[in-house]
Design a protein around this motif. Sequence first.
Motif, short mmCIF file in Angstrom:
data_model
loop_
_atom_site.label_atom_id
_atom_site.label_comp_id
_atom_site.label_asym_id
_atom_site.label_seq_id
_atom_site.Cartn_x
_atom_site.Cartn_y
_atom_site.Cartn_z
N UNK A 39 89.96 -47.92 -11.79
CA UNK A 39 88.76 -48.01 -10.95
C UNK A 39 87.57 -47.43 -11.69
N UNK A 40 86.39 -47.79 -11.24
CA UNK A 40 85.17 -47.29 -11.88
C UNK A 40 84.98 -45.81 -11.57
N UNK A 41 84.38 -45.04 -12.48
CA UNK A 41 84.21 -43.60 -12.27
C UNK A 41 83.45 -43.24 -11.01
N UNK A 42 82.52 -44.11 -10.59
CA UNK A 42 81.71 -43.78 -9.41
C UNK A 42 82.54 -43.75 -8.14
N UNK A 43 83.66 -44.45 -8.12
CA UNK A 43 84.51 -44.49 -6.93
C UNK A 43 85.64 -43.47 -6.98
N UNK A 44 85.79 -42.80 -8.12
CA UNK A 44 86.92 -41.89 -8.29
C UNK A 44 86.94 -40.74 -7.29
N UNK A 45 85.82 -40.04 -7.02
CA UNK A 45 85.89 -38.92 -6.07
C UNK A 45 86.38 -39.32 -4.68
N UNK A 46 85.90 -40.46 -4.17
CA UNK A 46 86.33 -40.88 -2.83
C UNK A 46 87.79 -41.27 -2.82
N UNK A 47 88.25 -41.95 -3.87
CA UNK A 47 89.66 -42.36 -3.93
C UNK A 47 90.56 -41.14 -4.06
N UNK A 48 90.12 -40.13 -4.82
CA UNK A 48 90.90 -38.89 -4.91
C UNK A 48 90.96 -38.19 -3.55
N UNK A 49 89.88 -38.31 -2.78
CA UNK A 49 89.90 -37.75 -1.42
C UNK A 49 90.94 -38.44 -0.56
N UNK A 50 91.06 -39.77 -0.70
CA UNK A 50 92.10 -40.49 0.04
C UNK A 50 93.49 -40.04 -0.41
N UNK A 51 93.62 -39.76 -1.69
CA UNK A 51 94.91 -39.32 -2.22
C UNK A 51 95.30 -37.97 -1.64
N UNK A 52 94.33 -37.05 -1.54
CA UNK A 52 94.60 -35.75 -0.93
C UNK A 52 94.98 -35.92 0.54
N UNK A 53 94.31 -36.86 1.23
CA UNK A 53 94.64 -37.13 2.63
C UNK A 53 96.07 -37.65 2.76
N UNK A 54 96.51 -38.46 1.80
CA UNK A 54 97.90 -38.95 1.82
C UNK A 54 98.87 -37.77 1.68
N UNK A 55 98.49 -36.79 0.83
CA UNK A 55 99.31 -35.59 0.72
C UNK A 55 99.38 -34.84 2.04
N UNK A 56 98.25 -34.77 2.76
CA UNK A 56 98.25 -34.15 4.08
C UNK A 56 99.17 -34.87 5.05
N UNK A 57 99.19 -36.21 4.95
CA UNK A 57 100.09 -36.99 5.79
C UNK A 57 101.55 -36.68 5.46
N UNK A 58 101.83 -36.48 4.18
CA UNK A 58 103.19 -36.11 3.78
C UNK A 58 103.59 -34.75 4.34
N UNK A 59 102.65 -33.79 4.27
CA UNK A 59 102.93 -32.47 4.83
C UNK A 59 103.13 -32.55 6.34
N UNK A 60 102.35 -33.39 7.02
CA UNK A 60 102.52 -33.55 8.46
C UNK A 60 103.86 -34.19 8.79
N UNK A 61 104.31 -35.11 7.93
CA UNK A 61 105.61 -35.76 8.15
C UNK A 61 106.78 -34.81 7.99
N UNK A 62 106.53 -33.66 7.35
CA UNK A 62 107.60 -32.67 7.15
C UNK A 62 107.80 -31.80 8.38
N UNK A 63 107.11 -32.07 9.48
CA UNK A 63 107.17 -31.21 10.66
C UNK A 63 107.89 -31.92 11.81
N UNK A 64 107.15 -32.40 12.81
CA UNK A 64 107.78 -33.03 13.97
C UNK A 64 108.66 -34.22 13.61
#
Length: 425
Positions: free
Chosen positions: A135-160
């Motif tokens: 991807x182009x460098x200008x879109x990298x920060x937002x895509x990395x933010x989505x990646x961190x959000x996916x990690x949050x979803x993984x952590x949430x899946x480890x609970x209930x």
Amino acid sequence: MGADQQGTRLSGIAVFFYVFLPFALGHYLSALLRTVNAVLAPDLVASLALNPAQLGLLTSAFFVSFALVQLPVGIALDRYGPRKVQLVLLMVAATGILLFACGRSFAELVAARAIIGFGLGGCFMSAVKAISTWITPTRLPSVQGYLIAVGGLGAASATTPVRMALQYTDWRGLFILLAACVACTAGLIWALSPRTVQPGKARAPTVQSILDVYRDPAFRKTISLILAPHAVFFGIQGLWIGRWLSDVARFPDAAVAYLLYLSMAAVIFGAIAVGMVTEWAGKRGIKPLDVAGVGIALFVVVQVAIVCNWKPSFQLLSVLFTLIGTITGIEYAIVAQSMPPTLTGRAATCLNLLIFVGAFLVQAGFGLLVGMWAPDAAGRYPALAYQVAFGALVAVQLPGLFRFFMARRPAASGAVTMDLGASEA
């Protein structure tokens, strides 16, 4: 739209399905396995009669191996590319998960947990490497933010969701299922991820090149403020928040799992909010490190409230700890923006190394402190044990926070003096 080194172009949809999705799935599973012991702690304690020190060491073994593999993973990613590296590492992780499922002693489980951490140690960096290639460098920060959000979803899946799965199987069966998921993810990455030509063999970093990172003033300034809180965030939310809710608040396992689910889900909203607030502040001339300073101060206030042990706030504090603690993730962006381009790659791996070594020390040390008290007949440790342990964490974080705000005073005083002088003139 993205292009590899040979100029081959992929559509945005192709990048999403062939690059982002497979690697994000690996990061999702890594976050799930990092935090799953928070919900499984009662089952592990019951199965192996673990004390708090053993439980802390068992869970934190993930962090120490995760940390130690960072520099080798960084070299391997540059040499062989994320596609090959993730295939090997995820198969190692799947093997470790199976060994954990079959472990019958404390030592066997610690070794297996360390292998899991080793195998999952490249998930985030591999995803970043793969995404940045296509991807182009200008879109990298937002895509990395989505990646961190996916990690949050993984952590949430480890609970209930994990607690619900335990209604149909035990923790050993759950780990066998997770091993299969990790192995399938490795296969997906190998099958779907496009091949890229590596520009050349990356040289192993010398001692001097690593010291260059640690000697950089911007790097030292950043870790002085954020490193300790980041380690506390990772070390506590992955295990001890759940035990605190069980032992001190006396919530049943189902309630603890639900509160942990809310807490881990807060990572998603927290990551997005941090990005939005930082962008808003940047437009007004406020630096990301200043945003981090305010966020870290609020994070420490939450921990002080936990030390005060005010019972009506237990549910709220458990969620706020994770929601506000996501501010520590800004550390990666600050380092990338403030350091010379020639050091940013090494800085990322050095930062990961420090964070996960710190998380290991926090998670294991917290268990040692709590274990200094005797449990009651139900196996619960007293509130005082947790108050002392959380108090120790606050004490570790205060010096960096104090230095940060003290460093801002001279600049503010100088600005006031200049303004007064200009007015008089």
